[in-house]
Write an enzyme that holds these catalytic residues in place. Structure first.
Site, mmCIF file in Angstrom:
data_model
loop_
_atom_site.group_PDB
_atom_site.id
_atom_site.type_symbol
_atom_site.label_atom_id
_atom_site.label_comp_id
_atom_site.label_asym_id
_atom_site.label_seq_id
_atom_site.Cartn_x
_atom_site.Cartn_y
_atom_site.Cartn_z
ATOM 1 N N HIS A 75 0.803 -1.225 0.000
ATOM 2 C CA HIS A 75 0.000 0.000 0.000
ATOM 3 C C HIS A 75 0.833 1.271 0.000
ATOM 4 C CE1 HIS A 75 0.987 -0.109 4.253
ATOM 5 N NE2 HIS A 75 0.614 1.156 4.334
HETATM 6 C C1 UD1 Z 1 -2.255 5.377 6.032
HETATM 7 C C2 UD1 Z 1 -0.981 5.868 6.677
HETATM 8 C C3 UD1 Z 1 0.094 4.774 6.572
HETATM 9 C C4 UD1 Z 1 -0.412 3.458 7.105
HETATM 10 C C5 UD1 Z 1 -1.695 3.080 6.378
HETATM 11 C C6 UD1 Z 1 -2.239 1.778 6.892
HETATM 12 C C7 UD1 Z 1 -0.474 8.282 6.554
HETATM 13 C C8 UD1 Z 1 0.389 9.287 5.905
HETATM 14 N N1 UD1 Z 1 -0.443 7.041 6.014
HETATM 15 O O1 UD1 Z 1 -2.006 5.252 4.645
HETATM 16 O O2 UD1 Z 1 1.208 5.167 7.320
HETATM 17 O O3 UD1 Z 1 0.571 2.462 6.880
HETATM 18 O O4 UD1 Z 1 -2.638 4.130 6.600
HETATM 19 O O5 UD1 Z 1 -3.413 1.411 6.283
HETATM 20 O O6 UD1 Z 1 -1.158 8.590 7.494
HETATM 21 N N2 UD1 Z 1 -9.525 4.757 1.980
HETATM 22 C C9 UD1 Z 1 -10.736 4.108 1.927
HETATM 23 N N3 UD1 Z 1 -11.292 3.706 3.118
HETATM 24 C C10 UD1 Z 1 -10.692 3.923 4.312
HETATM 25 C C11 UD1 Z 1 -9.465 4.602 4.335
HETATM 26 C C12 UD1 Z 1 -8.892 5.001 3.162
HETATM 27 O O7 UD1 Z 1 -11.305 3.897 0.885
HETATM 28 O O8 UD1 Z 1 -11.274 3.530 5.354
HETATM 29 C C13 UD1 Z 1 -8.913 5.190 0.715
HETATM 30 C C14 UD1 Z 1 -9.123 6.636 0.472
HETATM 31 O O9 UD1 Z 1 -9.561 6.833 -0.808
HETATM 32 C C15 UD1 Z 1 -7.758 7.271 0.638
HETATM 33 C C16 UD1 Z 1 -6.800 6.122 0.431
HETATM 34 O O10 UD1 Z 1 -7.515 4.946 0.779
HETATM 35 O O11 UD1 Z 1 -7.515 8.302 -0.245
HETATM 36 C C17 UD1 Z 1 -5.592 6.250 1.284
HETATM 37 O O12 UD1 Z 1 -5.941 6.492 2.653
HETATM 38 P P1 UD1 Z 1 -5.028 7.428 3.601
HETATM 39 O O13 UD1 Z 1 -5.535 7.400 4.992
HETATM 40 O O14 UD1 Z 1 -4.828 8.739 2.990
HETATM 41 O O15 UD1 Z 1 -3.600 6.752 3.565
HETATM 42 P P2 UD1 Z 1 -3.193 5.228 3.577
HETATM 43 O O16 UD1 Z 1 -2.600 4.909 2.270
HETATM 44 O O17 UD1 Z 1 -4.297 4.380 4.090
#
Ligand code: UD1
Length: 368
Positions: A209
């Site tokens: 990821h």
């Molecule tokens: C975040 C953390 C990362 C951690 C990871 C674990 C930061 C900078 N990154 O990354 O350190 O290893 O979580 O999972 O804080 N999304 C969904 N549903 C959710 C959450 C996210 O669909 O419940 C999608 C959203 O479209 C979002 C993307 O996933 O844009 C990424 O989510 P985000 O929280 O920005 O960062 P992660 O890549 O999950």
């Protein structure tokens, strides 16, 4: 006398696993503090958030900030603005933040500016790679924290080198391992192997990821090429993070994966199911930080699809090997494992299931 109050901040999936042991230790019957759980809403899907609360027996959050997804600035800023409103209304005596996600740094900054002391659980980890958003979050959080709880001696050294005074640093061990130990029965009960038609030690587990691996197709491609070869020897289970699912849908790599008959892509999995897969896998290929540690604890070989790690004890003592996104290296290391020459490793000191208690003890002495 009214009890002193502590806010425990969580936002994203890896935070929940770190919160649980500290929450349970602070709220034990003879606990001396009042605890409020604040969920920023960085992760909001049922399978990225709710199921972890259920399995780890964390009650529903007392405060939910509902920030959702966004760019780094938008997400971090939204958490800061909303958490500031909460503490202006009702300030705790200490704010405890976990790990290295955007919610961690956002709440640490907000608290310290309101002169509320901050405790950082999982302090001192450094990849020395500033292109990683988490590295910035770690450095800034440690800089403003008053209590720094470290998982291993290398983290203490990093903090001391950065000029943090020794009296602020508490080597307490790895809090995530507490959740793993406490969940042993639930993990054993999981029927995930049966559901996916897998035999113990006859499959590999994959997670990806990190933006550096999944955001650009050119970075992901060499890893997929390696999978193409490895799947000839054993099935590969791939619980795909929402970020990864979106990226795969947006380019040809999704189709490439679908064409690999022995790669099974699933939605993100609950904690018990996922840890059951880790413990029964022949090996794990991942770019996650926490999974490097869980695999080390479980004695399962881990290939990390990164060129650095902020968790070096998993390499020096544990089962971890860094393979980057180099096709030959990934295939070569996977073959070594399948030929019986995988790393065995040992469990690092203080990864004993009692880190939450040690953290609670220090927080209670600091506040009472
Ligand atoms: C975040 C953390 C990362 C951690 C990871 C674990 C930061 C900078 N990154 O990354 O350190 O290893 O979580 O999972 O804080 N999304 C969904 N549903 C959710 C959450 C996210 O669909 O419940 C999608 C959203 O479209 C979002 C993307 O996933 O844009 C990424 O989510 P985000 O929280 O920005 O960062 P992660 O890549 O999950």
């Amino acid at each position: 006398m009214t009890r002193k109050r502590v806010d425990l901040i969580v936002g994203a999936r890896p935070n929940f696993v770190k919160l649980a042991p500290v929450y349970h230790a602070l709220t034990r019957p003879e606990g001396r503090l009042a605890v409020r759980v604040v969920h920023t809403g960085q992760h909001y899907d049922a399978n990225m958030s709710d199921v972890f609360f259920q399995e780890l027996r964390i009650p529903a959050p007392d405060v939910f900030l509902e920030v959702g997804s966004g760019s780094h600035g938008a997400q971090t800023g939204a958490v800061m603005a909303r958490y500031e409103e909460v503490i202006l209304r009702d300030a705790p005596d200490m704010v405890v933040v976990f790990g290295d996600v955007n919610s961690t740094v956002a709440c640490a900054l907000t608290a310290v500016k309101q002169r509320i002391p901050v405790a950082h659980v999982e302090a001192g980890l450094r990849s020395f790679d500033r292109t990683m958003p988490e590295e910035i979050n770690r450095m800034v959080t440690d800089r403003v924290a008053d209590l720094l709880f470290t998982p291993s001696a290398d983290a203490d050294e990093n903090l001391l080198r950065e000029g943090i005074a020794r009296e602020h640093i508490h080597l307490v061990g790895n809090v995530m391992i507490d959740s793993l130990v406490a969940s042993a029965a639930g993990i054993r009960r999981s029927a995930i192997l049966h559901r996916l038609g897998l035999a113990p030690k006859r499959f590999a587990l994959l997670t990806l990821h990190r933006p550096s691996n999944v955001d650009a197709s050119d970075d992901l491609r060499p890893i997929l090429d390696a999978l193409g070869t490895i799947q000839g020897r054993l099935p590969i289970v791939f619980p795909a993070h929402p970020r990864t699912q979106q990226r795969l849908a947006g380019n040809g790599n999704g189709a490439l994966l679908r064409d690999m008959g022995a790669v099974k892509v699933t939605p993100p999995l609950p904690y018990y199911d996922f840890l059951r897969l880790v413990s029964e896998a022949s090996f794990v290929l991942t770019d996650s930080g926490g999974i490097q540690e869980e695999a080390t604890y479980l004695g399962v070989p881990c290939l990390t699809a990164r060129w650095n790690t902020e968790r070096p004890v998993t390499v020096t003592l544990g089962t971890n090997t860094l393979v980057g996104n180099d096709t030959r290296r990934i295939v070569g290391e996977a073959s070594r494992i399948l030929d019986g020459a995988g790393k065995r490793g040992c469990i690092p000191p203080l990864w004993d299931g009692r880190t939450g208690e040690r953290i609670a003890g220090v927080i209670e002495s600091a506040l009472t």
